[in-house]
Every structure is written in C-alpha cells, then in structure tokens.
Design an enzyme around this catalytic site. Structure first.
Site, short mmCIF file in Angstrom:
data_model
loop_
_atom_site.label_atom_id
_atom_site.label_comp_id
_atom_site.label_asym_id
_atom_site.label_seq_id
_atom_site.Cartn_x
_atom_site.Cartn_y
_atom_site.Cartn_z
N LYS A 59 0.82 -1.00 -0.10
CA LYS A 59 0.07 0.41 0.02
C LYS A 59 0.50 0.99 0.10
O LYS A 59 1.87 1.43 0.55
CB LYS A 59 -0.72 -0.28 1.43
CG LYS A 59 -2.27 0.90 0.85
CD LYS A 59 -3.16 -0.07 0.09
CE LYS A 59 -4.66 1.24 0.24
NZ LYS A 59 -5.27 0.20 -0.34
P1 NAD Z 1 -12.90 7.97 -2.63
O1 NAD Z 1 -12.11 8.90 -2.81
O2 NAD Z 1 -13.68 7.78 -4.16
O3 NAD Z 1 -13.95 8.04 -2.09
C1 NAD Z 1 -14.23 7.85 -0.85
C2 NAD Z 1 -15.70 8.39 0.23
O4 NAD Z 1 -15.71 8.02 1.83
C3 NAD Z 1 -16.28 9.83 -0.18
O5 NAD Z 1 -17.49 10.19 -0.72
C4 NAD Z 1 -15.92 10.59 0.26
O6 NAD Z 1 -16.89 11.74 1.34
C5 NAD Z 1 -16.26 10.15 2.09
N1 NAD Z 1 -15.87 9.95 2.99
C6 NAD Z 1 -14.53 10.02 3.12
N2 NAD Z 1 -14.50 10.50 4.98
C7 NAD Z 1 -16.06 10.69 4.94
C8 NAD Z 1 -16.36 10.71 6.67
N3 NAD Z 1 -16.12 11.07 7.58
N4 NAD Z 1 -17.71 10.47 6.35
C9 NAD Z 1 -18.94 9.86 5.66
N5 NAD Z 1 -18.05 9.70 4.09
C10 NAD Z 1 -16.70 9.67 4.23
O7 NAD Z 1 -11.86 6.97 -2.16
P2 NAD Z 1 -12.42 4.65 -3.05
O8 NAD Z 1 -11.70 4.46 -3.92
O9 NAD Z 1 -14.21 4.85 -3.36
O10 NAD Z 1 -12.14 4.24 -1.20
C11 NAD Z 1 -13.31 3.97 -0.57
C12 NAD Z 1 -12.64 2.85 0.70
O11 NAD Z 1 -12.71 1.47 -0.61
C13 NAD Z 1 -11.32 3.45 1.31
O12 NAD Z 1 -11.28 2.71 2.31
C14 NAD Z 1 -10.78 1.94 0.42
O13 NAD Z 1 -9.60 1.85 0.80
C15 NAD Z 1 -11.46 1.04 -0.37
N6 NAD Z 1 -11.51 0.27 -1.52
C16 NAD Z 1 -10.76 0.87 -2.45
C17 NAD Z 1 -10.80 -0.02 -3.98
C18 NAD Z 1 -10.56 1.00 -4.65
O14 NAD Z 1 -10.64 0.25 -5.94
N7 NAD Z 1 -10.56 2.05 -5.26
C19 NAD Z 1 -11.01 -1.03 -3.76
C20 NAD Z 1 -11.14 -1.89 -2.35
C21 NAD Z 1 -10.89 -1.44 -1.33
#
Ligand code: NAD
Length: 431
Positions: free
Chosen positions: A121
């Site tokens: 990561k």
């Molecule tokens: P992103 O940046 O696209 O979206 C993050 C979202 O979280 C946004 O809508 C933001 O408003 C919201 N958020 C942030 N702080 C917040 C809070 N305090 N209260 C409510 N909402 C809040 O990120 P993403 O890529 O969608 O990733 C989201 C999660 O999924 C993370 O934990 C990431 O590690 C995990 N993840 C992502 C992927 C991927 O392919 N992008 C794969 C596996 C896991």
C-alpha cells in the site's frame, strides 16, 4: 479547486472515527487467526512484519509560490505469493501506521481470492480537495520519482485508492515511463485510453455486489425488496450503489464527508452521481431527499449497510445505532473489533473487507495480465471472470465458516495466512 470525493469531518463522538488505529484492527484479527492456526510465534512474527517500508519527502511548488513538503509512503508487506500489489491513497491523515495496516490487509486479500500477488500500500499525506489538478499532478510525479526504485511490473504495482483515480495512475505511469520506457503494467486502474481495463473503474463496487448475491442466496433475501444504505459515495460506494439499484434494490440513505441524505421512496444513485460530480451539487440539496445527521444516517432501517469510506468509521460508540441485517464492507477496516462484536451479537451478518472489496484488485490483476500480453478483453469477459473468482473466494470462506463454526472474517484471515505461509515454506523462506 478539484472536486475530490474524500476527506474527513467530525461532529459528535458518534461521527468521529474510532480511537483504535487501522493497524490495531488488522492485528486484532491476525492474532485471533494465527492463534487458531497454532502458527509458531516466530513464523507469525515474519507474517506480521513488512518486507520493506519506504518513507520519502514529496516537495512540490504550489500556487501560493511556496514549496510544500508532503510525506509519501510505500509499504511492501509480503511478496511470497507474487509481486507486491496495492493502492495509493492521497489523504491528509495518511501515515506509516495506516499504510502498513492496509498493506498487510492486501496480503491476506490477494491470498483469499487466490490471485498471484503479495500485499502493498502507499500514500501521500496531502488533501486533494485543496489542490488544483496541476498541483496534484506535481504531487503524483514527485512521489513516483522518489519511490520508482522499489517498484516495477514484476516487483510492485500500485493502483488507485481513496483520493486517487485513473488520472492519478496516468501521471504515475507517465513519470515511471520517463525513466524506464513505456511500461503500462507498472500501475493498474489506468484510463482506458492508456491500456486501462474495461470494468476496472466499477470493479470494487461490482465485486461487493457479487458477494451480496451469494449472501442473499444464503439468507434467502431478494434484490427486489432489498433496501440499502451507503457510507461514502466515491469510487466504491457510487458503483456499488448504481449496480445494486440496477438489480432492483432501493438506496434509502447516503453519507459522505459533506453530509447525509435519506429518502424512504429511494435515491437514484445514477442521478446522485451526476448531481455531485458533473453538476458539482451539494449533497444536502439533492432533490426529493431529506438531509439527516450522521447518527440518523447510521440508524437507517435497511437490509444492507455498506461502509465505503474510511477505516474505523463503525466503532463502539456508534455500532449499536446500525439497523441492518447485513454489513458489507466495501471500505478497508471500517469496523473496529468492538463494533464487530456488538453487531455480531445483534445477529448482523458481516461480510469482511478482505473478501468483500477484493473486486478492485482482481480486475487490477486482469489489467496487468492484459498489459503484459498487450491484449484487450471486453467488459463482459472481465466481469464474468471477476464474478467467478470472487464467488469462489466467498464459497471457500463460507465452507470454512460452516466446517469450523467461525465468523467469515476469521475464516478469511485464516485462509489468507495459511496460503502465504505455504508459499513462504515452499520458497524456503521459513522452515
Ligand atoms: P474515494 O476517495 O473515491 O471515496 C471516498 C468516499 O468516502 C467519498 O465519498 C467521501 O465523501 C467519503 N468519506 C470520507 N470521509 C468521510 C466521512 N468522515 N464520513 C462519511 N463519508 C466520508 O475512495 P474509494 O476508492 O471509493 O475508497 C473507499 C474505501 O474503499 C477505502 O476504504 C478504500 O481503501 C477501499 N477500497 C477501495 C478500492 C478501490 O478500487 N478504489 C478497492 C478496495 C478497497
């Protein structure tokens, strides 16, 4: 300023993230699993610790005329099963502890779903919401310049995570190419125009839905009369919401860093995505919905609750508010151990991150395979293969749960750890 989808706000103790760190969370489950596996202490120590942890300075000139120095991290946790693989996060609270925890989780995740990667990561402690696109590009390029020595298409392959996206991957790939020649397989999650894969953008959300299909079969639930709430409407949350909506389920509440909304009649996630990201609307102004507090959002009566924001969002001070039958962990480490116990005691079925959100890394694997072969698959092929792999992972975890009467999270950790131990033994790393 850019319209990014991530950041963190705090209102009341119920809204604040947990006091336990992501590292505490993954170690808690790691300890339970290794104890149950009766893994020798010295081997557990090897499995717990990272292979390599890199911290670099990321100096960038911003539009205020000053050089700002951010901190960048890349942690390679374990490479026994293949090249290191894991996302890059841009978020102001990124630190070594968080990146180390997320890297370890990637090691178990790739092993649980049986794809030939290790776990890694990375991240930079920058707030993308405060920077112009040109400044973000400078951060991405400066970060790549500092970490390229430990990366490589057969060594370590980054991907998007919170605060980064296909555009960020394009900058990273381009910067790497200046030093090493055009190398599309150095990152995944790239734009389609730069040898990205069909289906990658939606892959994590789609994988979450495939896992839910299996759970729905097990619990005798139907998509037609299913209601769901989503915390986080970024890459993972918005795609999971759109795909579930298209399958007939009703989105009744959404929470983002900018506010929460609810509608018993249902929220159209396609329309919400357009409203937030094309029209740059404020979520609390979304038509035909009411704005709610975070606590009201968490207490939404729904069949499925999908955390898809940051780690530690569901903890001992707010877990009791949840009113769902299934918790589907789209985010990494969204549920603290205490919250996990509270929800399990209430009879909530918890689908753990380590399996549930593996769709992203599975399709990243497909993208990498296509890049290495310079061959392009169509979206139906990508989605079909994703479905096969993630559902196989689900069934293997479910079988272990049934055989040993343990929760899915512990079963998944055990399966992942066993596979990494076996690979390490076969290589001769451990006796
Ligand atoms: P992103 O940046 O696209 O979206 C993050 C979202 O979280 C946004 O809508 C933001 O408003 C919201 N958020 C942030 N702080 C917040 C809070 N305090 N209260 C409510 N909402 C809040 O990120 P993403 O890529 O969608 O990733 C989201 C999660 O999924 C993370 O934990 C990431 O590690 C995990 N993840 C992502 C992927 C991927 O392919 N992008 C794969 C596996 C896991």
């Amino acid at each position: 300023m850019t319209t990014d989808r991530s950041a963190r706000t705090t209102e009341t103790p119920q809204d604040q993230p947990a006091e336990v760190s992501n590292w505490d969370i993954v170690n808690h489950y790691f300890d339970i699993a290794t104890e149950r596996l009766e893994l020798r202490e010295d081997i557990a120590a090897v499995m717990r610790s990272s292979y390599r942890e890199v911290q670099v300075q990321v100096p960038v000139s911003l539009s205020d005329g000053k050089i700002h120095v951010f901190s960048g991290f890349r942690v390679q946790h374990n490479g026994a099963r293949g090249p290191y693989k894991g996302g890059i996060r841009f978020h102001p609270e990124v630190d070594l502890d968080e990146v180390r925890a997320l890297a370890m989780l990637m090691t178990w995740k790739t092993a649980v779903v049986g794809i030939p990667y290790g776990g890694a990561k990375g991240g930079v402690n920058v707030n993308p919401r405060e920077l112009e696109q040109s400044e973000l590009q400078a951060v991405a390029r400066s970060f790549m310049d500092k970490i390229e020595k430990v990366l490589g298409p057969t060594r370590d392959i980054p991907a998007p995570d919170v605060g980064t996206n296909a555009q960020t991957m394009a900058w990273l790939m381009d910067e790497y190419g200046k030093l090493h020649g055009h190398t599309p397989a150095i990152v995944t999650g790239k734009p389609i125009a730069l040898e990205g894969s069909q289906g990658r953008e939606a892959a994590t959300g789609r994988g979450v839905v495939y896992v839910l299909e299996e759970i729905a079969d097990e619990l005798d639930m139907s998509f037609d009369d299913m209601t769901f709430a989503i915390q986080g409407f970024g890459n993972v949350g918005s795609w999971a919401a759109r795909i579930l909506h298209d399958k007939g389920a009703k989105l009744v509440a959404v929470d983002t860093v900018d506010g929460s909304i609810r509608s018993d009649a249902g929220i159209d996630p396609h329309r919400l995505d357009e409203f937030l990201f094309s029209e740059e609307g404020d979520i609390t102004d979304f038509p035909d919905s009411e704005s709610t507090s975070k606590a009201e959002f968490l207490a939404t009566d729904c069949d499925v609750f999908i955390p898809a924001a940051l780690g530690g969002m569901i903890h001992e001070h707010n877990a009791d508010l949840l009113n769902c039958r299934v918790l589907l962990e789209g985010a990494n480490s969204p549920t603290t151990p205490k919250a996990d116990s509270i929800l399990s005691d209430k009879g909530v079925y918890i689908a753990p991150d380590v399996l549930c959100n593996a769709g992203g890394v599975i399709v990243s694997y497909f993208e990498w395979v296509q890049n290495l072969q310079h061959f392009l698959w169509d979206e139906a092929e990508v989605n079909g293969r994703l479905e096969k792999i993630i559902k196989r992972g689900f069934r293997e975890v479910a079988q272990k749960c049934e055989d040993e009467d343990i929760p899915p999270r512990i079963a998944a950790y055990e399966l992942g750890i066993e596979r990494v131990v076996e690979a390490s033994r076969t290589r001769g790393y451990i006796a």
